[in-house]
Design an enzyme around this catalytic site. Sequence first.
Site, PDB file in Angstrom:
ATOM      1  N   ARG A  90     -85.578 -45.673  46.483  1.00  0.00           N
ATOM      2  CA  ARG A  90     -85.642 -44.791  47.649  1.00  0.00           C
ATOM      3  C   ARG A  90     -86.165 -45.518  48.872  1.00  0.00           C
ATOM      4  O   ARG A  90     -86.387 -44.907  49.905  1.00  0.00           O
ATOM      5  CB  ARG A  90     -86.585 -43.650  47.340  1.00  0.00           C
ATOM      6  CG  ARG A  90     -85.900 -42.298  47.177  1.00  0.00           C
ATOM      7  CD  ARG A  90     -86.950 -41.345  46.703  1.00  0.00           C
ATOM      8  NE  ARG A  90     -86.714 -39.976  46.970  1.00  0.00           N
ATOM      9  CZ  ARG A  90     -86.384 -39.087  46.042  1.00  0.00           C
ATOM     10  NH1 ARG A  90     -86.121 -39.467  44.825  1.00  0.00           N
ATOM     11  NH2 ARG A  90     -86.303 -37.826  46.344  1.00  0.00           N
ATOM     12  N   ARG A 133     -82.076 -23.249  45.952  1.00  0.00           N
ATOM     13  CA  ARG A 133     -81.957 -23.896  44.649  1.00  0.00           C
ATOM     14  C   ARG A 133     -82.973 -23.313  43.666  1.00  0.00           C
ATOM     15  O   ARG A 133     -84.130 -23.150  43.983  1.00  0.00           O
ATOM     16  CB  ARG A 133     -82.184 -25.403  44.813  1.00  0.00           C
ATOM     17  CG  ARG A 133     -82.120 -26.164  43.505  1.00  0.00           C
ATOM     18  CD  ARG A 133     -81.879 -27.629  43.727  1.00  0.00           C
ATOM     19  NE  ARG A 133     -83.030 -28.334  44.294  1.00  0.00           N
ATOM     20  CZ  ARG A 133     -83.051 -29.644  44.518  1.00  0.00           C
ATOM     21  NH1 ARG A 133     -81.990 -30.374  44.267  1.00  0.00           N
ATOM     22  NH2 ARG A 133     -84.114 -30.219  45.031  1.00  0.00           N
ATOM     23  N   ARG A 166     -88.556 -25.076  42.685  1.00  0.00           N
ATOM     24  CA  ARG A 166     -89.456 -26.225  42.786  1.00  0.00           C
ATOM     25  C   ARG A 166     -90.406 -26.013  43.948  1.00  0.00           C
ATOM     26  O   ARG A 166     -90.023 -25.521  44.995  1.00  0.00           O
ATOM     27  CB  ARG A 166     -88.634 -27.499  43.025  1.00  0.00           C
ATOM     28  CG  ARG A 166     -88.190 -28.140  41.747  1.00  0.00           C
ATOM     29  CD  ARG A 166     -87.251 -29.264  41.988  1.00  0.00           C
ATOM     30  NE  ARG A 166     -87.685 -30.190  43.029  1.00  0.00           N
ATOM     31  CZ  ARG A 166     -87.052 -31.313  43.303  1.00  0.00           C
ATOM     32  NH1 ARG A 166     -85.962 -31.642  42.636  1.00  0.00           N
ATOM     33  NH2 ARG A 166     -87.486 -32.119  44.246  1.00  0.00           N
TER      34      ARG A 166
HETATM   35  P1  AMP Z   1     -86.580 -35.481  43.779  1.00  0.00           P
HETATM   36  O1  AMP Z   1     -86.683 -34.630  42.561  1.00  0.00           O
HETATM   37  O2  AMP Z   1     -85.691 -36.678  43.558  1.00  0.00           O
HETATM   38  O3  AMP Z   1     -86.218 -34.720  45.027  1.00  0.00           O
HETATM   39  O4  AMP Z   1     -88.054 -36.088  44.037  1.00  0.00           O
HETATM   40  C1  AMP Z   1     -89.146 -35.250  44.310  1.00  0.00           C
HETATM   41  C2  AMP Z   1     -90.296 -36.061  44.873  1.00  0.00           C
HETATM   42  O5  AMP Z   1     -90.709 -37.059  43.913  1.00  0.00           O
HETATM   43  C3  AMP Z   1     -89.983 -36.851  46.131  1.00  0.00           C
HETATM   44  O6  AMP Z   1     -90.086 -36.051  47.300  1.00  0.00           O
HETATM   45  C4  AMP Z   1     -91.060 -37.945  46.069  1.00  0.00           C
HETATM   46  O7  AMP Z   1     -92.319 -37.445  46.455  1.00  0.00           O
HETATM   47  C5  AMP Z   1     -91.123 -38.253  44.575  1.00  0.00           C
HETATM   48  N1  AMP Z   1     -90.186 -39.339  44.207  1.00  0.00           N
HETATM   49  C6  AMP Z   1     -89.041 -39.228  43.485  1.00  0.00           C
HETATM   50  N2  AMP Z   1     -88.420 -40.425  43.354  1.00  0.00           N
HETATM   51  C7  AMP Z   1     -89.200 -41.328  44.020  1.00  0.00           C
HETATM   52  C8  AMP Z   1     -89.111 -42.717  44.276  1.00  0.00           C
HETATM   53  N3  AMP Z   1     -88.086 -43.463  43.857  1.00  0.00           N
HETATM   54  N4  AMP Z   1     -90.120 -43.296  44.990  1.00  0.00           N
HETATM   55  C9  AMP Z   1     -91.165 -42.591  45.442  1.00  0.00           C
HETATM   56  N5  AMP Z   1     -91.308 -41.269  45.265  1.00  0.00           N
HETATM   57  C10 AMP Z   1     -90.346 -40.630  44.558  1.00  0.00           C
END
Ligand code: AMP
Length: 219
Positions: A90, A133, A166
């Site tokens: 990311r 969602r 979420r």
């Molecule tokens: P997501 O479910 O992919 O939307 O991720 C939810 C949250 O998890 C994000 O807003 C970040 O705070 C954290 N997160 C997920 N993937 C990463 C990553 N590769 N690097 C850092 N934080 C992450």
Amino acid sequence: MKKVFIFLGPPGCGKGTQTDRLSKELNIPHVDTGSLLRENIKNETEFGKIAKSFIDKGQLVPIEVVQSVINERISREDCREGYILDGFPRSIEQAEALKTMWENSPFEFEKSEKVAVYFDIPTDVLVERLINRRSCPKCGKIYNLISSAPKNEGKCDICGVDLVQRKDDTKETAVLRFETYNNETMPLLDFYKNEGLLVQINANQGIDEVYTELKKVIS
Ligand code: AMP
């Protein structure tokens, strides 16, 4: 067909839904850092305790935590035939770390069988998608209250349990997540273009249409 997939796109672009489908069809795991981190939070691990405060603020969790979680996951036996990375990398820092990891990998497919897919979608569609969602806490199925609502209001079609939202899918946190995405993740498109790995699909279509386009660009 490639074996390692990096799915890139803003929160709510539909990466998760497409990953689930491709993962079932190719029989390779869906490696989703967001879910791995939430699992750590639920189990109250040391990583989970650190991750929580960043996730609640819509910020990126520190690289040491994410990298450890991802390293552990992709070194498992079920990733030997390939895997789909959803939500990692990311940032450029994470992409560089992943590149180094692959360069040192003993598995040939991690060096030569990769593709990065960008799910292109206009930002205004996304906030609506995120705040509508819902997901099943038991089987993980994702719903959208407008475009793919459950048959019985608030209940999973498969398990019958109450659907959940979420904590970071509220409007306020969604806006912060987009800011983080624009600052940290957008530059990855150039990174993977320069690596010769980037393909792009139109994610502003129905689930089946996106999947058809996805299959075309990865084969
Ligand atoms: P997501 O479910 O992919 O939307 O991720 C939810 C949250 O998890 C994000 O807003 C970040 O705070 C954290 N997160 C997920 N993937 C990463 C990553 N590769 N690097 C850092 N934080 C992450």
